[in-house]
Design a protein around this motif. Structure first.
Motif, PDB file in Angstrom:
ATOM      1  N   ALA A  72      52.051  40.933  47.594  1.00 47.22           N
ATOM      2  CA  ALA A  72      53.250  40.498  46.862  1.00 47.22           C
ATOM      3  C   ALA A  72      53.011  40.617  45.366  1.00 47.22           C
ATOM      4  CB  ALA A  72      53.603  39.071  47.249  1.00 47.22           C
ATOM      5  N   SER A  73      53.041  41.841  44.911  1.00 44.65           N
ATOM      6  CA  SER A  73      52.652  42.108  43.529  1.00 44.65           C
ATOM      7  C   SER A  73      53.367  43.349  43.015  1.00 44.65           C
ATOM      8  CB  SER A  73      51.134  42.351  43.476  1.00 44.65           C
ATOM      9  OG  SER A  73      50.742  42.831  42.216  1.00 44.65           O
ATOM     10  N   ALA A  74      53.651  43.331  41.727  1.00 43.73           N
ATOM     11  CA  ALA A  74      54.182  44.541  41.100  1.00 43.73           C
ATOM     12  C   ALA A  74      53.092  45.599  40.955  1.00 43.73           C
ATOM     13  CB  ALA A  74      54.756  44.192  39.728  1.00 43.73           C
ATOM     14  N   CYS A  75      51.820  45.191  41.113  1.00 44.42           N
ATOM     15  CA  CYS A  75      50.693  46.130  41.017  1.00 44.42           C
ATOM     16  C   CYS A  75      50.426  46.753  42.391  1.00 44.42           C
ATOM     17  CB  CYS A  75      49.430  45.419  40.552  1.00 44.42           C
ATOM     18  SG  CYS A  75      49.619  44.422  39.061  1.00 44.42           S
ATOM     19  N   PRO A  76      49.978  48.013  42.416  1.00 48.33           N
ATOM     20  CA  PRO A  76      49.656  48.635  43.705  1.00 48.33           C
ATOM     21  C   PRO A  76      48.490  47.936  44.395  1.00 48.33           C
ATOM     22  CG  PRO A  76      49.787  50.277  41.958  1.00 48.33           C
ATOM     23  CD  PRO A  76      49.813  48.937  41.287  1.00 48.33           C
TER      24      PRO A  76
ATOM     25  N   PHE B 284      49.808  37.254  45.287  1.00 47.91           N
ATOM     26  CA  PHE B 284      48.938  38.221  44.635  1.00 47.91           C
ATOM     27  C   PHE B 284      47.602  37.540  44.414  1.00 47.91           C
ATOM     28  CE2 PHE B 284      48.726  37.278  39.953  1.00 47.91           C
ATOM     29  CZ  PHE B 284      49.602  36.210  39.905  1.00 47.91           C
TER      30      PHE B 284
ATOM     31  N   ALA C  36      44.835  40.931  39.356  1.00 48.08           N
ATOM     32  CA  ALA C  36      45.697  41.674  38.428  1.00 48.08           C
ATOM     33  C   ALA C  36      44.872  42.088  37.231  1.00 48.08           C
ATOM     34  CB  ALA C  36      46.882  40.816  37.983  1.00 48.08           C
ATOM     35  N   GLY C  37      45.030  43.323  36.823  1.00 50.26           N
ATOM     36  CA  GLY C  37      44.334  43.801  35.638  1.00 50.26           C
ATOM     37  C   GLY C  37      42.824  43.644  35.707  1.00 50.26           C
TER      38      GLY C  37
ATOM     39  N   ILE D 215      41.249  41.256  37.138  1.00 52.19           N
ATOM     40  CA  ILE D 215      40.866  39.840  37.271  1.00 52.19           C
ATOM     41  C   ILE D 215      41.047  39.416  38.727  1.00 52.19           C
ATOM     42  CG2 ILE D 215      41.380  37.473  36.572  1.00 52.19           C
ATOM     43  CD1 ILE D 215      42.635  38.696  34.004  1.00 52.19           C
TER      44      ILE D 215
ATOM     45  N   ILE E  86      41.434  36.517  41.158  1.00 51.18           N
ATOM     46  CA  ILE E  86      41.789  35.098  41.105  1.00 51.18           C
ATOM     47  C   ILE E  86      40.963  34.302  42.114  1.00 51.18           C
ATOM     48  CG2 ILE E  86      43.688  33.442  41.402  1.00 51.18           C
ATOM     49  CD1 ILE E  86      45.584  35.759  40.599  1.00 51.18           C
ATOM     50  N   GLY E  87      40.629  34.926  43.225  1.00 47.93           N
ATOM     51  CA  GLY E  87      39.810  34.255  44.234  1.00 47.93           C
ATOM     52  C   GLY E  87      40.601  33.390  45.181  1.00 47.93           C
ATOM     53  N   HIS E  88      41.910  33.398  45.053  1.00 47.18           N
ATOM     54  CA  HIS E  88      42.745  32.557  45.903  1.00 47.18           C
ATOM     55  C   HIS E  88      44.146  33.169  45.912  1.00 47.18           C
ATOM     56  CE1 HIS E  88      43.929  29.221  48.190  1.00 47.18           C
ATOM     57  NE2 HIS E  88      44.255  28.364  47.248  1.00 47.18           N
TER      58      HIS E  88
ATOM     59  N   PRO F 136      55.253  35.971  40.582  1.00 44.38           N
ATOM     60  CA  PRO F 136      56.480  35.707  39.821  1.00 44.38           C
ATOM     61  C   PRO F 136      57.684  36.007  40.713  1.00 44.38           C
ATOM     62  CG  PRO F 136      54.931  36.976  38.500  1.00 44.38           C
ATOM     63  CD  PRO F 136      54.361  36.908  39.881  1.00 44.38           C
TER      64      PRO F 136
END
Lengths: 70, 250
Positions: B43-47, B74, B77-78, B80, B82-84, B89
């Motif tokens: 669920a992300s705008a990133c691939p 997600f 991102a970038g 990074i 998050i680990g969870h 958004p």
């Protein structure tokens, strides 16, 4: 592109304590510095952000400690 | 295994991405099993991370589960991690990104994951409500849903909405599986920690969903720690069966 940037921004807030503190001190200007629409952060969920960051940190620790017997 | 009282199992996929999945394969051959992923971040705008997706596809092909599932979240991102699971958004762009990622996942694996709503301690930015975002994401991607009733209960409590309004707003005909779990209060927010008994209101939500749809529903109780006896866990399974039956009888 702006939504990818927004996700990067959120990810940084969740993992970087200094970035989070700076944002919470001045949400609108920090968001604008990052090229984001400051209206997105009109009402910052401060408690939620702090708890989410703490929860993520705890998850990262637990995951790094986890072992699975095969 | 208490096979007479347990109809299915769920295995965390991400624990088996780097090792021979002999145990989950053996389980999947004996009992209907779902592989549950937490690391794709669809669920992300990133691939989606194609390398990780390829490993998930390899695992699913090796284990041959009845179903597989992932989250409306997600996780990176970038560069990074998050680990969870992080709530995305709630924007049109993340729905579009999710739809593209879901297509990539379907192509790589050969089937679509059931998509689970996540608990979030922080209200994510965006112009859409949680229910509208999930409804539109399900319809746009053509996905079915894993409805986590404790995640719904926690988000409703933390962000002051009625979980029945949420149920009315999402396409319940797409719900195939449900999760039940328990949590605890943490500084005025309800934390979905999977370490406590399923609370009564979550069983009530299960009854509500069972009353509103007629198709088969698979119900899974999640417990990640603070483990009680197996008899206690089995009593929760029995309570879930009773809650489901009450809804069906309505």
């Amino acid at each position: 592109m702006s939504d990818e940037r927004l996700e990067v921004f959120l990810a940084r807030l969740l993992v970087d304590e200094k970035a989070r503190a700076r944002f919470l001190a001045n949400p609108r200007s920090v968001a604008e510095e990052f090229g984001l629409d400051s209206d997105l952060f009109g009402e910052v969920d401060r408690l939620g952000l702090e708890l989410a960051a703490e929860s993520c940190a705890a998850k990262r620790v637990r995951r790094s400690q986890r072992t699975v017997r095969t | 295994m208490h096979r007479d009282r347990v109809d299915c199992l769920e295995v965390l996929a991400d624990d088996w991405l780097d090792k021979p999945p002999r145990a989950p394969r053996r389980l999947a051959a004996e009992i209907p099993t779902s592989l549950h992923g937490v690391g794709l971040g669809l669920a992300s705008a990133c691939p989606v991370d194609e390398n990780r997706l390829a490993r998930v596809a390899w695992l699913i092909n090796a284990v041959e589960p009845e179903t597989w599932s992932e989250h409306f979240a997600f996780v990176r991102a970038g560069g990074i991690e998050i680990g969870h699971l992080a709530a995305p958004p709630r924007t049109i762009a993340t729905i579009e990104g999710f739809t593209r990622n879901l297509h990539r996942a379907r192509v790589a694996v050969g089937s679509m994951p059931l998509m689970e709503n996540v608990a979030t301690l922080m209200r994510p930015p965006g112009e859409l409500s949680e229910a509208v975002w999930i409804r539109d994401a399900l319809l746009s991607g053509g996905a079915s849903m894993l409805l986590d009733l404790h995640n719904l209960y926690a988000n409703a409590a933390n962000f002051d909405y009625d979980p029945l309004d949420f149920l009315a707003a999402i396409p319940l005909e797409r719900v195939r599986q449900m999760h039940l779990a328990g949590g605890r209060m943490w500084r005025s927010r309800l934390l979905d920690d999977h370490q406590h008994d399923v609370p009564d209101p979550v069983y009530a939500l299960l009854t509500e969903v069972a009353a509103r749809v007629q198709h088969p529903l698979t119900v899974i109780i999640e417990r990640d720690g603070n483990f009680p006896t197996i008899e206690h866990l089995l009593s929760e399974v029995s309570r879930a069966r009773e809650a489901l039956a009450r809804g069906r009888a309505r």
